[in-house]
Enzyme design. Structure first.
Site, mmCIF file in Angstrom:
data_model
loop_
_atom_site.group_PDB
_atom_site.id
_atom_site.type_symbol
_atom_site.label_atom_id
_atom_site.label_comp_id
_atom_site.label_asym_id
_atom_site.label_seq_id
_atom_site.Cartn_x
_atom_site.Cartn_y
_atom_site.Cartn_z
ATOM 1 N N ASP A 476 45.094 64.466 62.205
ATOM 2 C CA ASP A 476 43.703 64.122 61.930
ATOM 3 C C ASP A 476 43.306 64.567 60.523
ATOM 4 O O ASP A 476 43.983 65.381 59.882
ATOM 5 C CB ASP A 476 42.833 64.821 62.988
ATOM 6 C CG ASP A 476 41.484 64.162 63.198
ATOM 7 O OD1 ASP A 476 41.117 63.266 62.405
ATOM 8 O OD2 ASP A 476 40.781 64.547 64.153
ATOM 9 N N ASP A 546 36.331 56.362 66.165
ATOM 10 C CA ASP A 546 35.784 57.296 67.156
ATOM 11 C C ASP A 546 34.825 56.583 68.096
ATOM 12 O O ASP A 546 34.335 57.194 69.051
ATOM 13 C CB ASP A 546 35.068 58.459 66.456
ATOM 14 C CG ASP A 546 36.037 59.584 66.119
ATOM 15 O OD1 ASP A 546 37.178 59.543 66.626
ATOM 16 O OD2 ASP A 546 35.657 60.482 65.369
HETATM 17 C C1 DGJ Z 1 38.138 63.165 64.965
HETATM 18 C C2 DGJ Z 1 39.020 62.285 65.797
HETATM 19 O O1 DGJ Z 1 38.827 60.950 65.455
HETATM 20 C C3 DGJ Z 1 38.733 62.529 67.258
HETATM 21 O O2 DGJ Z 1 39.497 61.671 68.044
HETATM 22 C C4 DGJ Z 1 39.028 63.963 67.584
HETATM 23 O O3 DGJ Z 1 40.392 64.214 67.442
HETATM 24 C C5 DGJ Z 1 38.208 64.879 66.681
HETATM 25 N N1 DGJ Z 1 38.363 64.556 65.301
HETATM 26 C C6 DGJ Z 1 38.601 66.310 66.911
HETATM 27 O O4 DGJ Z 1 38.010 67.167 66.027
#
Ligand code: DGJ
Length: 725
Positions: A476, A546
């Site tokens: 991430d 997201d």
């Molecule tokens: C952003 C990601 O897109 C989410 O799926 C998740 O992993 C969060 N970060 C966690 O902090």
């Protein structure tokens, strides 16, 4: 194939259906001759209008001013009189900003060179050919090599640029784009992908008016907001008809893609590294490689462009051993628990999931350091044993006993101000001495331009991966760049930081996939903030957004799938009301929409109703039945809810046209509505197909369509199998 006509001084790059032509004018200027449908002739210099002032200095009293500002150039430089967007701007040690590239020669060969430190399309001698056009600025003794490659069977031209300092003094590259395409205007319209966090890559189309129109990022990542893609299309262009000129940048950081309509009704389309804040010092003997641009031409509409990108990226960009494999159906605990979990909760989720056929548990953010919110611990990559009692190895073994694989979330590029790592190495954060560091999601960015920083963090992550049987990593990246400064770079190299950072990320990912060849890597950046061909080189899938709401996902996945293979789109079924938009959608529809991607779950499965759990079992079966087709097939877009407000539809067709899947999502119900006919695409018009036990002619299905009855209720979906009789 590359054709060189030395008599006429022209070069042609041919693909199956397209030709790209370059001409040398007055033995020095490198001009753009043609790009479009395939040409047989090479005797086409009349296209350069050489006898027409001001198109060559020779017929215009050696006037270079008016010539440079209107001739079609392959790689225009700043400072000499071309006032359109330049591709190259170089500052000499004495502070002068100009360069003058003079043609020196060419080279052709089978295959394609690797680009140093950069992701790039790849192929061997039987797959592709390369043309190098070499030119030089004599004053700086700067050698510039324009690289062009074409792949067999792919209607794409790949471009990049290599700059070498063969002089005695350093110079500074202030701007280096990778591709430029000069054309006469054809009433072009410009298509780009725009959005925001949780609303990535929505398709935007607008007329190309006079002036400069661009999409760009100088946020340090390719971004949620604008995307390193641009297409110019003729006004009649739809999925099936019309001409398309597209560019996509194989890069994950700052970029600019621009179309400029000039006073002479010519259009200059450019793409490359964003010059904002960029300067690269090139010492004598040093070289700089610009990332590559993938250019696609289609005269059969956007659909053909899409399928060209999909095939090229599946065959010559993504390297993962998982590319052509069914990925394990995963369940991720992020939307189920956020930071509030322990090993017991994870095991409860895993147990229930394994009983329903889910194959891998992914432990998301919050397992390390003292992290119980996003306020701390990035950089402290050791297991929080208060949360994960018994340690990681134990947890992974327990999950394994349920017959499931295990995956883990990391964010290696970041450092929390509240972390042991920051307390030990405050200078490792990107910062400007004397200024507050811009904080975002309570975190700073690590200075990955420094090998020792990247290596230290990499080793910590690698130790975690070695400590247990970990099959998958979600990498991430949750903030964008600001207050740019590196403690390790001298003053005249600070402008290199943003690019050096991305090179650092690439180096880390390269190490990761080499050291752990069986690992399934999924990239992610606050959802889809870095969904680009650069990252796809390292990971076969990227978390798309997201926003997991099935209806929001229609537009996001439509824009993403316009360029990127469906097999690369991270898509999960989540809970309702949806956490981002609060919408309720049927469980079935959530599953059908997630099938246009990698497919997985992101919810607290222990809290599903009995009926929902039965539906999970059905969805798992559907995934196994159809994933080979969805992953490897040809994608056709039939309708877009973003345009018609009522329904969305797409198809995946087996390469040999023996089988297809039709997806239909009714977004809004309509009172007093009759059924609609959906005209299919991609089938064999000469063959007969069976749908729900009834036979139809392929041509009938494509010309008149399949009947879809209108249902009461919003957000209903259907997946219909079509099989050759
Ligand atoms: C952003 C990601 O897109 C989410 O799926 C998740 O992993 C969060 N970060 C966690 O902090």
């Amino acid at each position: 194939m590359i054709r060189v006509d030395e008599k006429n001084n022209v070069f042609f790059l041919d693909t199956e259906n397209t030709s790209y032509g370059i001409a040398i004018v007055e033995d020095r200027y490198i001009e753009h001759l043609y790009y479009g449908a395939k040409l047989k002739d090479t005797d086409v210099r009349y296209l350069l209008r050489e006898d027409e002032p001001p198109f060559t200095p020779r017929v215009n009293k050696r006037e270079t001013g008016s010539f440079l500002d209107c001739a079609p150039m392959e790689y225009p430089e700043a400072g000499m009189g071309d006032y359109r967007e330049g591709a190259l701007c170089v500052r000499s040690e004495q502070g002068y900003r100009a360069s003058e590239l003079v043609y020196e020669g060419y080279e052709t060969f089978r295959g394609k060179p690797q680009l140093e430190g950069l992701p790039a399309t790849w192929g061997n001698e039987s797959d592709c050919s390369t043309l190098k056009i070499i030119c030089r600025d004599r004053l700086l003794n700067m050698k510039v090599t324009l690289l062009y490659s074409v792949f067999e069977g792919a209607d794409a031209v790949i471009r990049s640029v290599l700059i070498e300092n063969e002089g005695k003094e350093p110079f500074y590259i202030e701007k280096v784009l990778s591709a430029c395409l000069d054309m006469d205007d054809r009433n072009f319209e410009m298509i780009s992908l725009v959005g925001s966090w949780a609303r990535e890559r929505h398709i935007q189309r607008m007329p190309l008016t006079y002036g400069r129109h661009n999409v760009a990022s100088f946020k340090g990542n390719s971004s949620h907001q604008e995307h390193p893609f641009m297409a110019l299309v003729t006004p009649e262009t739809t999925q099936n008809v019309g001409e398309v000129y597209a560019m996509n940048f194989v890069y994950s950081g700052n970029f600019i893609a621009q179309a400029e309509k000039s006073q002479f009704d010519s259009v200059r389309m450019t793409m490359g590294l964003h010059p904002e804040g960029f300067t690269w010092k090139l010492e004598p003997g040093e070289r700089f490689t610009a990332p590559e641009v993938v250019m696609v031409y289609s005269d059969e509409g956007l659909g053909k462009m899409t399928r060209t990108y999909h095939d090229l990226y599946r065959n010559h960009l993504i390297r993962s051993p998982y590319l052509h494999k069914k990925r394990p159906i995963l369940i991720n605990n992020w939307e189920a628990t956020y930071f509030d979990f322990d090993e017991k909760k994870l095991l409860e989720i895993a147990k229930e999931a394994s009983e329903l056929g889910i194959e891998m548990l992914v432990m998301d953010d919050g397992w390390f350091g003292k992290r119980s919110s996003d306020d701390s611990s990035l950089g402290d990559w050791y297991v929080n044993e208060e949360k994960i009692k018994g340690g990681l190895h134990n947890l992974v073994e327990n999950v394994g006993e349920l017959g499931m694989k295990f995956g883990i979330w990391v964010e290696p590029e970041m450092i929390s101000p509240e972390s042991e790592l920051f307390r030990e190495h405050p200078d490792w954060a990107i910062q400007i001495p004397g200024r507050d560091i811009t904080q975002s999601r309570a975190q700073y960015m690590l200075d990955l331009s420094r090998d020792e920083v990247a290596d230290f963090v990499y080793e910590m992550i690698a130790d975690i991966l070695k400590s247990a049987d970990i099959s998958y990593v979600k990498w991430d990246m949750n903030r964008q760049m600001a207050t740019l400064g590196s403690a390790a770079l001298p003053a005249d190299r600070q402008g290199e930081l943003a690019h050096r950072y991305i090179l650092g990320v690439y180096r880390m990912q390269e190490r990761l996939i080499n050291d752990f060849p069986d690992l399934l890597l999924e990239n992610c950046a606050s959802g889809g903030g870095r969904f680009d061909p650069g990252m796809l080189y390292y990971s076969p899938q990227i978390w798309c957004s997201d926003d997991t709401d099935a209806v929001e996902r229609l537009a996001i996945q439509e824009g993403t799938a316009m360029i990127y293979p469906v097999s690369s789109i991270g898509a999960h079924v989540s809970i309702c009301p949806n956490h981002t938009v609060g919408r309720n959608t049927p469980f079935e529809t959530r599953g059908d929409v997630a099938l246009l991607g990698t497919f997985g779950y992101e919810l607290d499965i222990t809290r599903l109703s009995r009926d929902e759990k039965e539906q999970v079992k059905e969805q798992v079966k559907k995934y196994h039945k159809y994933n080979d087709l969805i992953r490897e097939g040809d994608y056709y877009r039939l309708a877009s809810a973003a345009d018609n407000m009522y329904y969305d539809s797409w198809m995946i067709v087996e390469k040999d046209k023996s089988r297809a899947l039709l997806f239909y999502v009714q977004v809004r119900a309509r009172a007093n509505a009759k059924s609609r006919f959906l005209r299919l695409a991609g089938l064999d018009a000469e063959k007969r197909y069976v749908i729900n036990g009834k036979e139809y002619d392929g041509s009938l299905l494509m010309q008149a369509g399949v009947r879809i009855s209108s249902e009461s209720g919003d957000f209903r979906s259907k997946v219909i199998e079509i099989v050759k009789a």
